[in-house]
Design an enzyme around this catalytic site. Structure first.
Site, PDB file in Angstrom:
ATOM      1  N   GLN A   1       6.515   8.425  -4.536  1.00  0.00           N
ATOM      2  CA  GLN A   1       5.929   9.703  -4.130  1.00  0.00           C
ATOM      3  C   GLN A   1       6.902  10.857  -4.305  1.00  0.00           C
ATOM      4  OE1 GLN A   1       2.745   9.946  -3.406  1.00  0.00           O
ATOM      5  NE2 GLN A   1       2.279   7.760  -3.288  1.00  0.00           N
TER       6      GLN A   1
ATOM      7  N   ASP B   1      12.262   3.530  -2.807  1.00  0.00           N
ATOM      8  CA  ASP B   1      10.902   3.581  -3.336  1.00  0.00           C
ATOM      9  C   ASP B   1      10.598   5.053  -3.602  1.00  0.00           C
ATOM     10  OD1 ASP B   1       8.200   3.839  -3.732  1.00  0.00           O
ATOM     11  OD2 ASP B   1       7.596   2.769  -1.915  1.00  0.00           O
TER      12      ASP B   1
ATOM     13  N   CYS C   1      -2.043   1.176   2.608  1.00  0.00           N
ATOM     14  CA  CYS C   1      -0.999   0.160   2.389  1.00  0.00           C
ATOM     15  C   CYS C   1       0.228   0.422   3.254  1.00  0.00           C
ATOM     16  CB  CYS C   1      -0.609   0.055   0.918  1.00  0.00           C
ATOM     17  SG  CYS C   1      -1.958  -0.434  -0.149  1.00  0.00           S
TER      18      CYS C   1
ATOM     19  N   LYS D   1       1.071   7.166 -10.925  1.00  0.00           N
ATOM     20  CA  LYS D   1       1.110   8.213  -9.907  1.00  0.00           C
ATOM     21  C   LYS D   1       1.793   9.474 -10.445  1.00  0.00           C
ATOM     22  CE  LYS D   1       1.472   4.883  -6.087  1.00  0.00           C
ATOM     23  NZ  LYS D   1       0.082   4.719  -5.679  1.00  0.00           N
TER      24      LYS D   1
ATOM     25  N   HIS E   1       5.551   1.552   2.586  1.00  0.00           N
ATOM     26  CA  HIS E   1       4.374   1.012   1.904  1.00  0.00           C
ATOM     27  C   HIS E   1       4.539  -0.506   1.872  1.00  0.00           C
ATOM     28  CE1 HIS E   1       1.807   0.041  -1.580  1.00  0.00           C
ATOM     29  NE2 HIS E   1       1.272   1.240  -1.475  1.00  0.00           N
TER      30      HIS E   1
END
Lengths: 152, 440
Positions: free
Chosen positions: B231, B228, B394, B254, B151
């Site tokens: 998700q 990261d 993104c 999220k 991302h």
């Protein structure tokens, strides 16, 4: 779907005057950063200022049907017209597209562009429809044909 | 013990949601009841961009303003004391959710801020107050390694920090089926590598990165590993103590929490050596006219009055997720993902991007309809009330590597249903007719 009128699909599948041609006074590259759509657009004019004639618009567009169709309509409506007329057409397109559906567009001024009237109801898509037109006016500015901050 | 604790294989069998369970879950998300585009039911498949919040989260935020509203860690009056306690309890709860201690968890405004905070720690090193910050210092000849799947939030900050320090940015390329190509890992991770920053689960393709393998290679050369986890934290049971990474970023909105709040976890010894990013109020120990000293973590990284209501909202989201059970949530989303994969497999005119099987993938499902731009696909779906993301999500370089300009993406959350997956395909099946492409 009322948005995707036959005319839009026709222009997007068979974009008028597409491709990049030699003989131009300015080339610009515009992108829509939110979706990655892009257009490389060349403009050729004969003469100077408002009364110059837009003798060619050639372009390489990669984008959705709305942006491709709109650029095709730009070429169809503007090639062969004076810069003053082209800017008037641009202003009318922009007014229709940003009217949130209140301005149905004047076929006399924007021709097939009226098929894009439905886009005005989808704010996220207005930028798609304006991509080629913004590139066109930028190219006029880059070439010195019109001044920065000129109308439209 | 295996270090890949987040893959489905290590999770004990759990009972799936019954229809009644799902109905009860959905009842806690009033937004799911609304209609869109001429009174059609909303089919929300864009939780990868932002998820909806259960009532408990909204109640927690409201309760903050109704009862507690005061600047945490400032003042000695009753509201300030209670507000501080609520804010610190939220930290403890969220940290525990990912297997961490409260001292290792920093509130930020977003995952983007978390990742920038880390990148700036590298940029601001070495720092005279922290001798240990030498381990972050980047100089010419040093290398930062990212992946082609990132991302922009885990790519652009590293572009900037390498530009400013003279270090070199390198990346692990994307290979077939949207998996990371580790063929040249030995030459990508070397003694020059100072930090490896990668995504846990691709926000576009759902690809799960082989974190343990990459972290092992990175640690072997003394590099730090930044993950990261935007998700993964909302969708998988996750324990930072077994992941093998040093720093981890995630986003509140999220994972059913509010916007404006994010998280950063760092191993205690790593955070202790990190210079601050933003400086100012409440992160200081002592201030003189010409110099200051700073608090230990996590306060060192929380300058300014924090987003306390949002922090408490996020803690409520975490409590809700914990009660429902992350194992069950994961199993539910896996079963919906399988339904998606089956649906895509039945349609030759649409290409699923990323891993084709359940292995190595989470519930982000990007796809491409050749001959129809993603925006146009999304518009048709939207006309049927189906919300998906369109564009480059993104992750522009990822799309460039796939040779496409944009994609459409369906992404899942706990509240999605099998019926919604079916509604998605029913709407998708309208696309060929609208744009006059051949179906097979």
């Amino acid at each position: 779907m009322d948005l995707y009128q036959e005319l839009i699909l026709d222009h997007s599948k068979h974009p008028r005057a597409a491709g990049l041609r030699e003989g131009y006074v300015a080339e610009v590259h515009h992108i829509n950063p939110t979706c990655g759509d892009e257009v490389t657009l060349r403009v050729h004019v004969d003469g100077q200022g408002d009364q110059a004639t837009v003798s060619d618009i050639s372009y390489d567009a990669h984008g959705c049907s709305i942006s491709t169709a709109s650029t095709s309509m730009l070429a169809e409506e503007v090639i062969g017209h004076t810069v003053a007329e082209a800017l008037e057409t641009h202003a009318a397109m922009k007014a229709m597209l940003t009217s949130k559906g209140k301005d149905p567009g004047d076929e006399e001024v924007i021709g097939d562009g009226v098929a894009l009237a439905g886009v005005a109801k989808y704010p996220a898509r207005v930028k798609c429809a304006l991509l080629g037109w913004m590139a066109f006016t930028d190219a006029l500015i880059q070439s010195g044909t019109i001044a920065q901050g000129a109308k439209a | 013990m295996s270090t890949t604790s987040t893959t489905a294989t290590t999770i004990a069998p759990v009972s799936p949601f019954t229809e009644a369970d799902l109905a009860a879950i959905r009842a806690q998300f009033p937004i799911l009841e609304r209609t869109v585009r001429d009174d059609q039911p909303l089919v929300y498949l864009d939780s990868g961009a932002t998820s909806h919040s259960p009532l408990r989260v909204l109640d927690a935020e409201r309760d903050w303003y109704l009862r507690l509203n005061a600047a945490p860690h400032r003042g000695a009056h009753a509201l300030s004391e209670e507000g501080t306690e609520a804010y610190e309890n939220a930290r403890e709860r969220i940290a525990a959710f990912i297997g961490a201690g409260a001292d290792e968890f920093v509130f930020t405004k977003s995952a983007t801020e978390s990742l920038n905070l880390i990148a700036y720690a590298f940029q601001n090193s070495p720092h005279p107050l922290y001798p240990g910050s030498e381990r972050f210092a980047l100089r010419e000849g040093d290398e930062v390694l990212v992946t082609e799947l990132e991302h922009h939030a885990n790519l652009v900050p590293w572009q900037e920090v390498t530009r400013r320090t003279g270090a070199t940015l390198r990346w692990i390329p994307m290979g077939e089926h949207g998996l990371l190509d580790l063929t040249d890992l030995d030459s990508l991770i070397t003694e020059k590598t100072k930090v490896v920053a990668l995504t846990h689960v691709s926000n576009v393709l759902g690809t799960i990165s082989p974190v343990a393998k990459i972290a092992e290679a990175a640690h072997a050369v003394g590099a730090l590993v930044v993950l990261d986890a935007c998700q993964s934290v909302p969708h998988l049971p996750l324990d930072v103590t077994t992941l093998g990474v040093d720093l981890l970023a995630f986003s509140g909105h999220k994972m059913l929490g509010p916007m404006g709040i994010g998280g950063l976890w760092g191993r205690a010894d790593v955070l202790a050596d990190m210079p601050p990013f933003l400086t100012g109020g409440s992160m200081i120990e002592q201030v003189f006219m010409d110099r200051s000293t700073y608090m230990p973590p996590p306060a060192r990284f929380e300058a300014g009055v924090p987003a306390a209501a949002q922090a408490i909202g996020l803690a409520a989201a975490v409590a809700w997720l914990t009660e429902v059970g992350m194992e069950r949530i994961h199993a539910h989303e896996q079963s919906l993902t399988r339904r998606f994969l089956d649906g895509f497999a039945e349609r030759d005119w649409v290409n699923l991007l990323g891993p084709a099987g359940m292995q190595d993938r989470g519930g982000a499902l990007a796809f491409d309809v050749p001959g129809v731009h993603a925006h146009d696909v999304g518009q048709v779906l939207d006309a049927h009330g189906v919300a998906v993301r369109v564009g480059h999500h993104c992750a522009w370089p990822l799309h460039r590597a796939l040779g496409i300009q944009a994609s459409a993406r369906a992404s899942l959350a706990v509240y999605n249903t099998p019926q919604e997956v079916d509604a998605f395909f029913a709407a998708l099946d309208q696309v060929p007719a609208v744009f006059g492409i051949e179906r097979s």
